[in-house]
Scaffold this active site. Structure first.
Site, mmCIF file in Angstrom:
data_model
loop_
_atom_site.group_PDB
_atom_site.id
_atom_site.type_symbol
_atom_site.label_atom_id
_atom_site.label_comp_id
_atom_site.label_asym_id
_atom_site.label_seq_id
_atom_site.Cartn_x
_atom_site.Cartn_y
_atom_site.Cartn_z
ATOM 1 N N GLU A 165 0.795 -1.234 0.000
ATOM 2 C CA GLU A 165 0.000 0.000 0.000
ATOM 3 C C GLU A 165 0.824 1.279 0.000
ATOM 4 O OE1 GLU A 165 -2.747 -0.311 3.268
ATOM 5 O OE2 GLU A 165 -3.767 -2.027 2.385
ATOM 6 N N GLU A 302 -5.778 -11.025 -0.934
ATOM 7 C CA GLU A 302 -6.592 -10.850 0.284
ATOM 8 C C GLU A 302 -8.078 -10.886 -0.048
ATOM 9 O OE1 GLU A 302 -5.279 -7.369 2.480
ATOM 10 O OE2 GLU A 302 -3.186 -7.714 1.949
HETATM 11 C C1 XIL Z 1 -5.908 -6.275 8.382
HETATM 12 C C2 XIL Z 1 -6.271 -7.415 9.325
HETATM 13 O O1 XIL Z 1 -7.165 -8.270 8.664
HETATM 14 C C3 XIL Z 1 -6.872 -6.886 10.590
HETATM 15 O O2 XIL Z 1 -7.057 -7.940 11.527
HETATM 16 C C4 XIL Z 1 -5.962 -5.809 11.199
HETATM 17 O O3 XIL Z 1 -6.606 -5.247 12.307
HETATM 18 C C5 XIL Z 1 -5.648 -4.737 10.179
HETATM 19 O O4 XIL Z 1 -5.065 -5.342 9.036
HETATM 20 N N1 XIL Z 1 -4.599 -4.683 3.733
HETATM 21 C C6 XIL Z 1 -3.607 -5.532 4.174
HETATM 22 C C7 XIL Z 1 -3.851 -6.396 5.358
HETATM 23 O O5 XIL Z 1 -2.555 -5.646 3.531
HETATM 24 O O6 XIL Z 1 -2.679 -6.614 6.108
HETATM 25 C C8 XIL Z 1 -4.934 -5.826 6.249
HETATM 26 O O7 XIL Z 1 -5.206 -6.787 7.274
HETATM 27 C C9 XIL Z 1 -6.165 -5.520 5.423
HETATM 28 C C10 XIL Z 1 -5.882 -4.492 4.367
#
Ligand code: XIL
Length: 392
Positions: A165, A302
């Protein structure tokens, strides 16, 4: 079910070799209900995965579902910078090690997530660190984390998200501790350090292209924070924005990565997070055209797509499960069909583990292929069908 029980027995007795053939009992599952997703993914030589956490491994149902349905998994949180490197000079590998030992036991693989995100470096380097100090910290962090897993679990990890990101929706680089201290080359430096530390690993840049989803009238990014300046409301990478030329974020990232590749910076792939908060799947193959042209790989890292609940708090399965299944089918099929994509990871094991209810104050939930009882939803069957086309 017998197949899952076999895997559970393996876990409990630690009696199975790490390359145990979990497809052995597949016929029973087909007769009784369905082929396990893991078996279909193994047949397709495909990485179909989930985000996982070490604490939940102690729950038998969770462990069985994780081992039985996926060929790969990602640490949802425990390998992020502040968790694995909580204080200067202090590393905590316990959570990652527990997951990696489980993966070895069950013959699964892992994606590492994530070395460099939007860290505030103040606890490690104080206010306004110099470029040199921040580069030294980045180098130490990457070498220590990758060095540990390369030494102890070289057979488990196949990919790692090096930077996460880094771009805003307007295509410019986000502010972060790393960028502030080091400058715009912090991304390529991270890839250089990762390649030095573990040359055989596939190194990914990871980001989201599913723009704003509306939660209570506020614009929320997939990272969970309010980002009204950076976000244009809309359907993200759906429709015309699936063309990288028209998608400002994709454009900025493409320029940076093309430049890295032109100068030989070691990057192997780009991950699309795929948190799909709108009722239609983005056209990832179209968005990934430029990645393939560079000879890089792409992955859906994801994936999740919420289903209800509606305003009365009810989940209307008949209304949203078919559409959710279509989204999973489209996304997995797009990857299966590309010679440059072999990885789709959903963000959580089953619906009750998802981050969506927390992110949306309960407004959005049920985004995965297993329900809160670990039962297959229509989306699981859609993924199964897409995986089966790969081994046809
Ligand atoms: C999220 C997790 O799912 C949560 O449990 C945590 O509180 C915050 O992070 N992008 C990403 C992930 O790359 O690491 C994030 O995961 C969601 C968005």
């Amino acid at each position: 079910m017998k197949n899952l029980l076999t895997i559970a027995a393996c876990l409990i007795l630690a009696a199975c070799s790490s390359n145990a053939d979990h497809s052995f009992h597949a016929e029973d599952d087909v007769k009784n209900s369905h082929m396990p997703l893991r078996v279909a993914a193994e047949q397709a030589e495909f990485y179909w995965g989930a985000a996982a956490g070490p604490q939940q491994l102690d729950e038998a149902d969770y462990a069985v579902a994780l081992a039985g349905n996926f060929t790969i998994f990602t640490a949802e949180n425990v390998m992020k910078f502040p968790m694995i490197h909580p204080e200067p000079g202090v590393y905590d590998f316990s959570g990652g090690d527990k997951l990696a030992a489980f993966a070895r036991e069950t013959g699964q693989k892992m994606r590492g997530h994530v070395l460099i995100w939007r860290e505030d470096l103040t606890p490690w380097l104080g206010e306004s660190p110099s470029r040199e100090a921040a580069i030294a910290l980045m180098r130490e962090h990457i070498h220590t984390v990758l060095g540990h897993y390369r030494a102890h679990y070289p057979d488990v990890f196949v990919q790692w998200d090096v930077v996460n990101e880094a771009f805003r929706s307007d295509g410019t680089l986000r502010d972060s501790g790393w960028r502030g201290a080091i400058g715009d080359d912090f991304i390529e430096l991270a890839f250089q350090f990762a390649d030095e530390a573990w040359p055989e690993l596939e190194l990914y840049y990871n980001d989201f292209f599913e723009l704003a989803f509306n939660v209570g009238g506020s614009l929320v990014t997939a990272g969970g924070e309010l980002d009204p300046d950076a976000i244009r409301p809309g359907l993200g990478s759906v429709g015309p924005l699936a063309n990288c030329d028209l998608n400002t974020k994709c454009n900025g990232m493409r320029r940076y990565i093309q430049n890295m590749v032109a100068r030989g910076v070691p990057i192997d792939g780009v991950g699309f997070q795929a948190h799909i908060g709108v009722p239609i799947a983005p056209d990832y193959p179209q968005l990934a055209t430029w990645i393939e042209e560079l000879g890089l790989r792409w992955a859906l890292t994801e994936l999740d797509s919420p289903c209800g609940p509606d305003q009365s708090g009810q989940l209307n399965e008949a209304l949203c499960y078919p559409n959710q299944a279509q989204i999973f089918a489209d996304v997995v099929q797009g990857c299966v069909d590309s010679p440059f994509c072999n990885t789709v990871v959903q963000w959580g094991v089953a619906d009750h583990h998802s981050w969506w209810p927390g992110l949306s104050q309960g407004a959005l939930a049920n985004p995965l292929v297993l329900d809160s009882n670990y039962a297959y939803k229509p989306a699981a069957n859609a993924v199964l069908d897409a995986l089966l086309t790969a081994s046809e």
